[in-house]
Enzyme design. Structure first.
Site, mmCIF file in Angstrom:
data_model
loop_
_atom_site.group_PDB
_atom_site.id
_atom_site.type_symbol
_atom_site.label_atom_id
_atom_site.label_comp_id
_atom_site.label_asym_id
_atom_site.label_seq_id
_atom_site.Cartn_x
_atom_site.Cartn_y
_atom_site.Cartn_z
ATOM 1 N N SER A 64 25.573 91.715 21.874
ATOM 2 C CA SER A 64 24.313 92.123 21.242
ATOM 3 C C SER A 64 24.980 93.089 19.870
ATOM 4 C CB SER A 64 23.816 93.094 22.271
ATOM 5 O OG SER A 64 22.284 93.579 21.930
ATOM 6 N N ASP A 176 20.021 87.350 24.225
ATOM 7 C CA ASP A 176 20.842 88.373 24.211
ATOM 8 C C ASP A 176 21.984 88.096 25.377
ATOM 9 O OD1 ASP A 176 22.281 90.961 24.419
ATOM 10 O OD2 ASP A 176 20.644 91.851 23.404
#
Length: 296
Positions: A64, A176
């Site tokens: 991320s 993610d």
């Protein structure tokens, strides 16, 4: 000039380790940077302390926002540049609101945002070996990117479910990386790290009620992760946890406080880091520092 000097300093440190390998090969160090939206700016402070104390970074992995910081750093950006841009960052720099059944925004702007930090477009151009972790939404497993284009891997790793649209790439539907690796310590280990320094950004408890859907989703995922087994911890030798729980996901204006929190946490972990380097047997480090000198 300052950027060149810093890279030369790192190169000298790496060459010194290579030259004296016969007298005691040092372990290869991997740094794993976790996710946390704006809180990820704390990674800058951690990296600064590692630089100041000449802790080598042979591999770097990110999930991320950790992937963005890792890519910028591996691509040659100075920490000063990253900190300066952190203060100026707004959601519109990397996200664009959109109407879709799959999410509320697109993160296609991350491509251009990354280029503010480094001209490198592929993993092969990075000065430090880089791994970016995303999650295969169908298979429910980690996907490790270490070759090819950086941009699609970065977008996938930052595709926070419910907020950003999933990224379709190489026949996969990706979101993610924090879903499977909150901190990509396994990625750093897979790259060949003998010692893994993990940076985890604990969101903490909301002092007030959630302001919007994003905070509801974020807090819900945090609760799930706290209750679940986290395999990445087993792949970690030294854990650094900056005190950033009071920072909201979009508070980029608090960059100075975030960087300071990272510095303080890393400084406190120095004895553990040095102990890990002293006691973990190493292998002959790759002389990739030579490439860094030529690429400066």
């Amino acid at each position: 000039m300052g950027s060149t000097t810093k890279w030369l300093s790192r190169a000298v440190l790496g060459l010194r380790s290579f030259a004296y390998a016969g007298q005691g090969q040092r372990p290869r160090v991997g740094v794993a940077l976790g996710g946390g939206f704006a809180r990820g700016i704390a990674h800058i402070g951690v990296l600064r302390i590692l630089e100041q104390h000449e802790i080598p970074v042979d591999f770097i992995a990110g999930t991320s926002v950790g992937a963005l910081i890792a890519a910028a750093y591996a691509g040659g950006s100075t920490l000063e540049n990253m900190e300066r841009r952190g203060v100026e960052t707004h959601f519109r720099d990397f996200g664009r609101w959109t109407l879709s059944r799959m999410g509320m925004a697109s993160n296609e702007r991350l491509d251009e945002f990354l280029h503010k930090f480094t001209p490198a477009k592929t993993f092969e151009e990075m000065r430090i070996p880089l791994s970016i972790v995303a999650t295969d939404l169908i298979a429910g497993e980690s996907v490790y990117f270490t070759t090819g284009e950086v941009a699609p891997a970065l977008r996938a790793s930052c595709a926070y479910p419910g907020l950003f649209l999933p990224v379709r790439y190489n026949g996969r539907v990706l979101v993610d990386g924090f879903l499977t690796e909150t901190v990509p310590a396994p990625a750093a280990r897979r790259m060949g790290a003998d010692v893994v320094i993990s940076v985890h950004l604990e969101p903490g408890l909301l002092e007030d009620g959630p302001r919007n859907t994003i905070e509801v989703i974020s807090r819900s995922f945090s609760i799930i992760q706290m209750a679940a087994t986290q395999p990445w911890r087993a792949a970690t030798d030294v854990l650094i946890e900056p005190d950033v729980h009071h920072i909201l996901w979009d508070e980029f204006v608090k960059t100075p406080q975030l960087v300071q929190a990272g510095e303080e946490a890393a400084r406190a972990a120095l004895p553990q880091i040095k102990a890990a380097l002293a006691h973990r047997p190493g292998r002959l480090p790759r002389p990739h520092w030579l490439t860094q000198v030529r690429g400066s």
